[in-house]
Design a protein around this motif. Structure first.
Motif, PDB file in Angstrom:
ATOM      1  N   GLN A   3       4.412  12.770 -13.549  1.00 36.55           N
ATOM      2  CA  GLN A   3       3.969  13.314 -12.273  1.00 36.55           C
ATOM      3  C   GLN A   3       2.994  12.324 -11.642  1.00 36.55           C
ATOM      4  O   GLN A   3       2.435  11.449 -12.321  1.00 36.55           O
ATOM      5  CB  GLN A   3       3.301  14.671 -12.477  1.00 36.55           C
ATOM      6  N   PHE A   4       2.773  12.459 -10.332  1.00 35.89           N
ATOM      7  CA  PHE A   4       1.946  11.503  -9.592  1.00 35.89           C
ATOM      8  C   PHE A   4       1.043  12.291  -8.659  1.00 35.89           C
ATOM      9  O   PHE A   4       1.521  12.916  -7.715  1.00 35.89           O
ATOM     10  CB  PHE A   4       2.856  10.550  -8.805  1.00 35.89           C
ATOM     11  N   PHE A   5      -0.260  12.296  -8.955  1.00 35.12           N
ATOM     12  CA  PHE A   5      -1.226  13.032  -8.138  1.00 35.12           C
ATOM     13  C   PHE A   5      -2.083  12.042  -7.359  1.00 35.12           C
ATOM     14  O   PHE A   5      -2.707  11.157  -7.958  1.00 35.12           O
ATOM     15  CB  PHE A   5      -2.164  13.882  -9.008  1.00 35.12           C
ATOM     16  N   GLU A   6      -2.118  12.197  -6.042  1.00 33.69           N
ATOM     17  CA  GLU A   6      -3.050  11.421  -5.222  1.00 33.69           C
ATOM     18  C   GLU A   6      -4.355  12.209  -5.130  1.00 33.69           C
ATOM     19  O   GLU A   6      -4.420  13.239  -4.459  1.00 33.69           O
ATOM     20  CB  GLU A   6      -2.461  11.166  -3.837  1.00 33.69           C
ATOM     21  N   ILE A   7      -5.381  11.727  -5.830  1.00 32.89           N
ATOM     22  CA  ILE A   7      -6.668  12.416  -5.889  1.00 32.89           C
ATOM     23  C   ILE A   7      -7.727  11.558  -5.208  1.00 32.89           C
ATOM     24  O   ILE A   7      -7.847  10.360  -5.498  1.00 32.89           O
ATOM     25  CB  ILE A   7      -7.070  12.731  -7.344  1.00 32.89           C
ATOM     26  N   HIS A   8      -8.466  12.165  -4.306  1.00 34.22           N
ATOM     27  CA  HIS A   8      -9.462  11.420  -3.535  1.00 34.22           C
ATOM     28  C   HIS A   8     -10.526  10.859  -4.477  1.00 34.22           C
ATOM     29  O   HIS A   8     -11.085  11.591  -5.307  1.00 34.22           O
ATOM     30  CB  HIS A   8     -10.124  12.331  -2.495  1.00 34.22           C
ATOM     31  N   ASP A 125     -18.963   6.125 -14.269  1.00 31.49           N
ATOM     32  CA  ASP A 125     -19.488   6.491 -12.959  1.00 31.49           C
ATOM     33  C   ASP A 125     -18.328   6.544 -11.964  1.00 31.49           C
ATOM     34  O   ASP A 125     -18.171   5.657 -11.121  1.00 31.49           O
ATOM     35  CB  ASP A 125     -20.546   5.475 -12.524  1.00 31.49           C
ATOM     36  N   HIS A 126     -17.490   7.566 -12.098  1.00 33.96           N
ATOM     37  CA  HIS A 126     -16.374   7.761 -11.166  1.00 33.96           C
ATOM     38  C   HIS A 126     -16.157   9.257 -11.003  1.00 33.96           C
ATOM     39  O   HIS A 126     -15.979   9.970 -11.997  1.00 33.96           O
ATOM     40  CB  HIS A 126     -15.109   7.094 -11.691  1.00 33.96           C
ATOM     41  N   PRO A 127     -16.168   9.763  -9.767  1.00 37.03           N
ATOM     42  CA  PRO A 127     -16.080  11.207  -9.549  1.00 37.03           C
ATOM     43  C   PRO A 127     -14.848  11.870 -10.175  1.00 37.03           C
ATOM     44  O   PRO A 127     -14.929  13.004 -10.650  1.00 37.03           O
ATOM     45  CB  PRO A 127     -16.043  11.327  -8.014  1.00 37.03           C
ATOM     46  N   VAL A 128     -13.710  11.184 -10.193  1.00 34.85           N
ATOM     47  CA  VAL A 128     -12.495  11.798 -10.732  1.00 34.85           C
ATOM     48  C   VAL A 128     -12.621  12.056 -12.218  1.00 34.85           C
ATOM     49  O   VAL A 128     -12.374  13.171 -12.697  1.00 34.85           O
ATOM     50  CB  VAL A 128     -11.248  10.927 -10.430  1.00 34.85           C
ATOM     51  N   VAL A 129     -13.020  11.041 -12.970  1.00 29.78           N
ATOM     52  CA  VAL A 129     -13.120  11.238 -14.423  1.00 29.78           C
ATOM     53  C   VAL A 129     -14.292  12.151 -14.779  1.00 29.78           C
ATOM     54  O   VAL A 129     -14.223  12.936 -15.731  1.00 29.78           O
ATOM     55  CB  VAL A 129     -13.194   9.884 -15.171  1.00 29.78           C
ATOM     56  N   GLN A 130     -15.368  12.095 -14.012  1.00 20.80           N
ATOM     57  CA  GLN A 130     -16.491  13.002 -14.268  1.00 20.80           C
ATOM     58  C   GLN A 130     -16.055  14.456 -14.129  1.00 20.80           C
ATOM     59  O   GLN A 130     -16.395  15.307 -14.970  1.00 20.80           O
ATOM     60  CB  GLN A 130     -17.650  12.693 -13.305  1.00 20.80           C
ATOM     61  N   LEU A 131     -15.299  14.751 -13.091  1.00 18.05           N
ATOM     62  CA  LEU A 131     -14.825  16.125 -12.884  1.00 18.05           C
ATOM     63  C   LEU A 131     -13.777  16.485 -13.934  1.00 18.05           C
ATOM     64  O   LEU A 131     -13.741  17.627 -14.423  1.00 18.05           O
ATOM     65  CB  LEU A 131     -14.236  16.255 -11.476  1.00 18.05           C
ATOM     66  N   LEU A 132     -12.966  15.526 -14.321  1.00 19.94           N
ATOM     67  CA  LEU A 132     -11.925  15.763 -15.317  1.00 19.94           C
ATOM     68  C   LEU A 132     -12.524  16.195 -16.656  1.00 19.94           C
ATOM     69  O   LEU A 132     -12.110  17.204 -17.238  1.00 19.94           O
ATOM     70  CB  LEU A 132     -11.102  14.483 -15.482  1.00 19.94           C
ATOM     71  N   VAL A 133     -13.523  15.455 -17.143  1.00 18.26           N
ATOM     72  CA  VAL A 133     -14.107  15.814 -18.449  1.00 18.26           C
ATOM     73  C   VAL A 133     -14.973  17.069 -18.344  1.00 18.26           C
ATOM     74  O   VAL A 133     -15.107  17.813 -19.316  1.00 18.26           O
ATOM     75  CB  VAL A 133     -14.900  14.642 -19.083  1.00 18.26           C
TER      76      VAL A 133
END
Length: 207
Positions: A3-8, A125-133
């Motif tokens: 799958q391919f998610f475009e995440i801001h 320090d990246h919002p995507v991975v911070q929210l992911l974990v």
């Protein structure tokens, strides 16, 4: 087929993060953004997914694997972290650093360095991975997305999908991320030592 998610990259869509977390919990392997490169990740307890990441990257058991954590409390669950290490990691995170520390029993043996019994730790320090974990509420097993024969990580999520769409379950597109390796700091009995100088600057260790 991945799958391919475009995440801001600055304001991640929570509904897509939740779907990514579900994929991880169901044994999926994802490509995701960090502050230094794209990386591969899976659930810490999933041996089959871990073995697949090893196979994709052609890694041997001497490779230093990494856990991505949401905070220092989670770090202390997986590592034997003394006061000096705690203060240094607190000062440098979130950021482009990998810290090599002695692992606790909470880290599956297959993730530990076979001789040193260590594990790498990251708080990127990246919002995507911070929210992911944060939403996963568990550490994430992670390995930089450097393919066999390459010296640098893939930078373009479309290229990642093209090369690995049959190997991965999800590619998170957060834009182009130019590869800059993390600064790697190992903690020994003699204290912290920079064993790889990368993107992160630890001025207190370089004076």
């Amino acid at each position: 087929m991945a799958q391919f998610f475009e995440i801001h990259p600055e304001n991640p869509q929570l509904r897509l993060i939740h779907r990514a977390v579900e994929i991880i919990r169901n044994g999926g392997i994802i490509a995701y953004p960090t502050d230094s490169s794209y990386a591969l990740a899976c659930h810490i307890g999933d041996k089959q997914a871990l073995d697949k990441i090893r196979r994709i990257r052609q890694l041997d058991d001497k490779h230093d694997f990494t856990l991505v954590c949401k905070d220092l409390t989670q770090v202390s669950t997986f590592t034997k972290i003394g006061n000096d290490a705690f203060r240094l990691i607190k000062a440098l995170t979130p950021g482009p650093f990998t810290f090599i520390l002695e692992a606790t029993r909470e880290v599956p043996r297959r993730l530990q360095h076979p001789k040193k019994k260590t594990i790498g730790i990251r708080i990127p320090d990246h919002p995507v991975v911070q929210l992911l974990v944060r939403e996963l509420n568990e550490a994430l097993f992670s390995s930089t997305l450097v393919l066999p024969g390459d010296t640098e990580a893939l930078t373009d999520p479309y290229e990642i999908r093209e090369k690995l769409e049959h190997e991965l379950d999800l590619v998170i597109d957060a834009g182009i991320i130019e590869f800059e390796p993390t600064t790697m700091i190992e903690f020994t009995r003699d204290g912290p030592e920079i064993i790889r100088q990368g993107k992160g600057i630890a001025a207190m260790l370089t004076q």
